[in-house]
Design a protein around this motif. Sequence first.
Motif, PDB file in Angstrom:
ATOM      1  N   THR A 528      87.435  68.990 106.962  1.00  0.00           N
ATOM      2  CA  THR A 528      87.480  69.611 105.649  1.00  0.00           C
ATOM      3  C   THR A 528      88.936  69.781 105.227  1.00  0.00           C
ATOM      4  N   ALA A 529      89.113  70.294 104.037  1.00  0.00           N
ATOM      5  CA  ALA A 529      90.475  70.461 103.531  1.00  0.00           C
ATOM      6  C   ALA A 529      90.620  71.868 102.964  1.00  0.00           C
ATOM      7  N   ILE A 530      91.799  72.407 103.078  1.00  0.00           N
ATOM      8  CA  ILE A 530      92.083  73.703 102.483  1.00  0.00           C
ATOM      9  C   ILE A 530      93.451  73.626 101.801  1.00  0.00           C
ATOM     10  N   GLY A 531      93.641  74.547 100.867  1.00  0.00           N
ATOM     11  CA  GLY A 531      94.947  74.598 100.222  1.00  0.00           C
ATOM     12  C   GLY A 531      94.818  74.661  98.708  1.00  0.00           C
ATOM     13  N   ASP A 532      95.949  74.709  98.060  1.00  0.00           N
ATOM     14  CA  ASP A 532      96.021  74.891  96.618  1.00  0.00           C
ATOM     15  C   ASP A 532      95.320  73.753  95.858  1.00  0.00           C
ATOM     16  N   THR A 533      95.440  72.534  96.376  1.00  0.00           N
ATOM     17  CA  THR A 533      94.823  71.390  95.694  1.00  0.00           C
ATOM     18  C   THR A 533      93.307  71.570  95.605  1.00  0.00           C
ATOM     19  N   VAL A 534      92.746  72.110  96.660  1.00  0.00           N
ATOM     20  CA  VAL A 534      91.293  72.338  96.676  1.00  0.00           C
ATOM     21  C   VAL A 534      90.931  73.357  95.593  1.00  0.00           C
ATOM     22  N   ASN A 535      91.697  74.435  95.516  1.00  0.00           N
ATOM     23  CA  ASN A 535      91.405  75.474  94.519  1.00  0.00           C
ATOM     24  C   ASN A 535      91.559  74.919  93.103  1.00  0.00           C
ATOM     25  N   ARG A 539      88.867  74.655  90.069  1.00  0.00           N
ATOM     26  CA  ARG A 539      89.072  75.290  88.751  1.00  0.00           C
ATOM     27  C   ARG A 539      88.932  74.272  87.627  1.00  0.00           C
ATOM     28  N   LEU A 540      89.319  73.041  87.888  1.00  0.00           N
ATOM     29  CA  LEU A 540      89.128  72.006  86.856  1.00  0.00           C
ATOM     30  C   LEU A 540      87.635  71.794  86.611  1.00  0.00           C
ATOM     31  N   GLU A 541      86.902  71.839  87.684  1.00  0.00           N
ATOM     32  CA  GLU A 541      85.439  71.694  87.523  1.00  0.00           C
ATOM     33  C   GLU A 541      84.897  72.854  86.676  1.00  0.00           C
ATOM     34  N   GLU A 574      96.468  76.244  81.328  1.00  0.00           N
ATOM     35  CA  GLU A 574      96.805  77.158  82.430  1.00  0.00           C
ATOM     36  C   GLU A 574      95.714  77.039  83.481  1.00  0.00           C
ATOM     37  N   VAL A 575      96.145  76.945  84.703  1.00  0.00           N
ATOM     38  CA  VAL A 575      95.149  76.957  85.793  1.00  0.00           C
ATOM     39  C   VAL A 575      95.513  78.119  86.703  1.00  0.00           C
ATOM     40  N   ARG A 576      94.526  78.980  86.943  1.00  0.00           N
ATOM     41  CA  ARG A 576      94.805  80.168  87.745  1.00  0.00           C
ATOM     42  C   ARG A 576      95.420  79.776  89.097  1.00  0.00           C
ATOM     43  N   GLY A 577      96.475  80.479  89.451  1.00  0.00           N
ATOM     44  CA  GLY A 577      97.130  80.190  90.731  1.00  0.00           C
ATOM     45  C   GLY A 577      98.307  79.242  90.583  1.00  0.00           C
ATOM     46  N   ARG A 578      98.475  78.651  89.374  1.00  0.00           N
ATOM     47  CA  ARG A 578      99.608  77.726  89.182  1.00  0.00           C
ATOM     48  C   ARG A 578     100.569  78.325  88.166  1.00  0.00           C
ATOM     49  N   ARG A 579     101.851  78.173  88.422  1.00  0.00           N
ATOM     50  CA  ARG A 579     102.830  78.771  87.526  1.00  0.00           C
ATOM     51  C   ARG A 579     102.970  77.974  86.238  1.00  0.00           C
ATOM     52  N   GLU A 580     102.953  76.660  86.373  1.00  0.00           N
ATOM     53  CA  GLU A 580     103.169  75.777  85.228  1.00  0.00           C
ATOM     54  C   GLU A 580     101.838  75.365  84.615  1.00  0.00           C
ATOM     55  N   PRO A 581     101.787  75.174  83.306  1.00  0.00           N
ATOM     56  CA  PRO A 581     100.579  74.592  82.722  1.00  0.00           C
ATOM     57  C   PRO A 581     100.370  73.187  83.289  1.00  0.00           C
ATOM     58  N   MET A 582      99.174  72.746  83.222  1.00  0.00           N
ATOM     59  CA  MET A 582      98.864  71.468  83.845  1.00  0.00           C
ATOM     60  C   MET A 582      98.228  70.536  82.818  1.00  0.00           C
TER      61      MET A 582
END
Length: 608
Positions: A528-535, A539-541, A574-582
Amino acid sequence: MLAACYPERRYSGNWAVFKIVSATTGNITSPGAVNSGKPRFSITVRGLRLGTGLILFVYVITHLANHALGLISLEAMEAGREYFLLAWRNPVGSVLLIGSLLLHMMLALDAVYRRRRLKMSIGEALQLILGFAAPLLLVSHILGTRAAVQLYETNDTYAYVLLAIWVDDPTHGIRQTAATVIIWIHACIGIYYWLRLKTWFARSLAWLYGLALLVPVLGLLGFVNGGRAVGQLVADDPGLRLDIAIDTNAPTAAQAAELGLLEDRIFIFLGALLVGTLIARAFRLYTERRRGVLRITYPAGRTIETVPGSSVLETSMLYDVPHASVCGGRGRCSTCRVRVNGDLELLPEASEDERKVLRRVKAAPDVRLACQLRPTADISVTPLLPANANPRDGFAKTASTQGQEQEIAILFADIRGFTTLSEQKLPYDVVFILNRYFRSMGEAIEGAGGRVDKFIGDGIMALFGVDQNAEQGCATALKAARVMAQRLDELNDLLKADLPSPLRIGIGIHVGPAIVGEMGYARATSITAIGDTVNTASRLEAKTKEFGAQLIISQRVAELGGIENPPWPSEDTEVRGRREPMRIYILDDARQLPEQSTTRRRAETATT
Ligand code: FES
């Protein structure tokens, strides 16, 4: 089939040269003419040990099969013996048999000489002890048969042998029976160590176990039956004893005494060989210690001083550092592998055998087999498998299973309004619909080359590019999203009678660094995978609801997926947990993803 131990040396050469390559020193000595050509054949000590052991094993099986004919009659044994002799008493068979026996014994002594610790598992100890006991028990039998044939032209028929060791000297018969059992157990342990690493071994255990029992039992029963038959014959006709002696040219009393003397000398010689080996070993260890020490550092800062020439595994065992070693240090299972921290240049080069095993498990460049690695300078290592690893753990492990950060694409999908749907349906129907849905989506993901990570409620998480790279991961994730949308249509069509309204899904895909590895407990363990990319992917979903879209992908997914100038609406969000807009791309329908594009080509490369 004497015992196998740690050190592995390698014999390689071509038709003109026979090179002896020492894994301990890495030096090459050429006893013959020097030939710079590439070796055409290569024999390892492990291969020699296995090969000679297998030849002896085949000999024992055919010998026992011949004995087993005694269950039919003495005549059947004698008739079977003709074929047995045909196979083993011709020049080729004799050289193979005697050569294998001597070489196997020498390799066992060599292994004892080279191993730095005599501490070992029960199986290894049993194999070693039985291996050394067998020749001692066999000497008199070999002298009474093969040597008597060569020296006095005795015809060692079953009648002659059974009369000698069953009727006249039953203790000899018991000794032979014990020798048979000992050799058989020794051989089976060796075969077990060899085969248990094969993927089919567990499946074949039942019939292998049956054979391991059946062959000696039938052989010994035949031997007993034959012995009783000969006993009965000489009891019924005492004159037969003399006939057998004359017919077989049995050794005279003086010749028997000569054989007895020879037996004593062989015992002394074998004993001296063993004692000499142990003394030489002790001397070697002593001189090595005088040459100085080097340090091996384990996790948690534990540092052990050891003598140069010891393998990392030997050091672990000697100092009770928990360390997996399913094959007992034979360099086959890969469970002892360690990550070497620090300067890889300081390590002695891996042998071809070691490299082969490392390639099999797709090990990273800084991974080595602890049983083959004999450091020549201070070193820091991290064992990669738990000490209780089993043979399965040695197979098909990719670097990612050991835990590493890598860039992968992650896809999340969720059914819209499923809570409402589940409230309207019976539990049975809910489970039925969900399972159909999971099957369709799972097939779409795996068909595209992804890996279903988990089903969470009615949601799905999937990983792409774990065994490839981020570009291929993105390409396969986009392909999967398009196929998922197609499959959803088909599913809605199929279930239209059961659904109040068609199922709708939202998919989010993002790519980035994530920690990937085998995580979980017992059976609930998976990659499995963990980390910010997973979150972020999750959130995009979730944002697909907000935008009323079926698919949202990040800009980087589009870039790495090979989509130039994406034609879909985009947003800097804005994506929660990210400083910059995406920057994201919003697709009403995932089927809008191009079919003929770099995406497809990359996805195809990834799935072939
Ligand atoms: S212990 Fe099996 S490969 Fe090292």
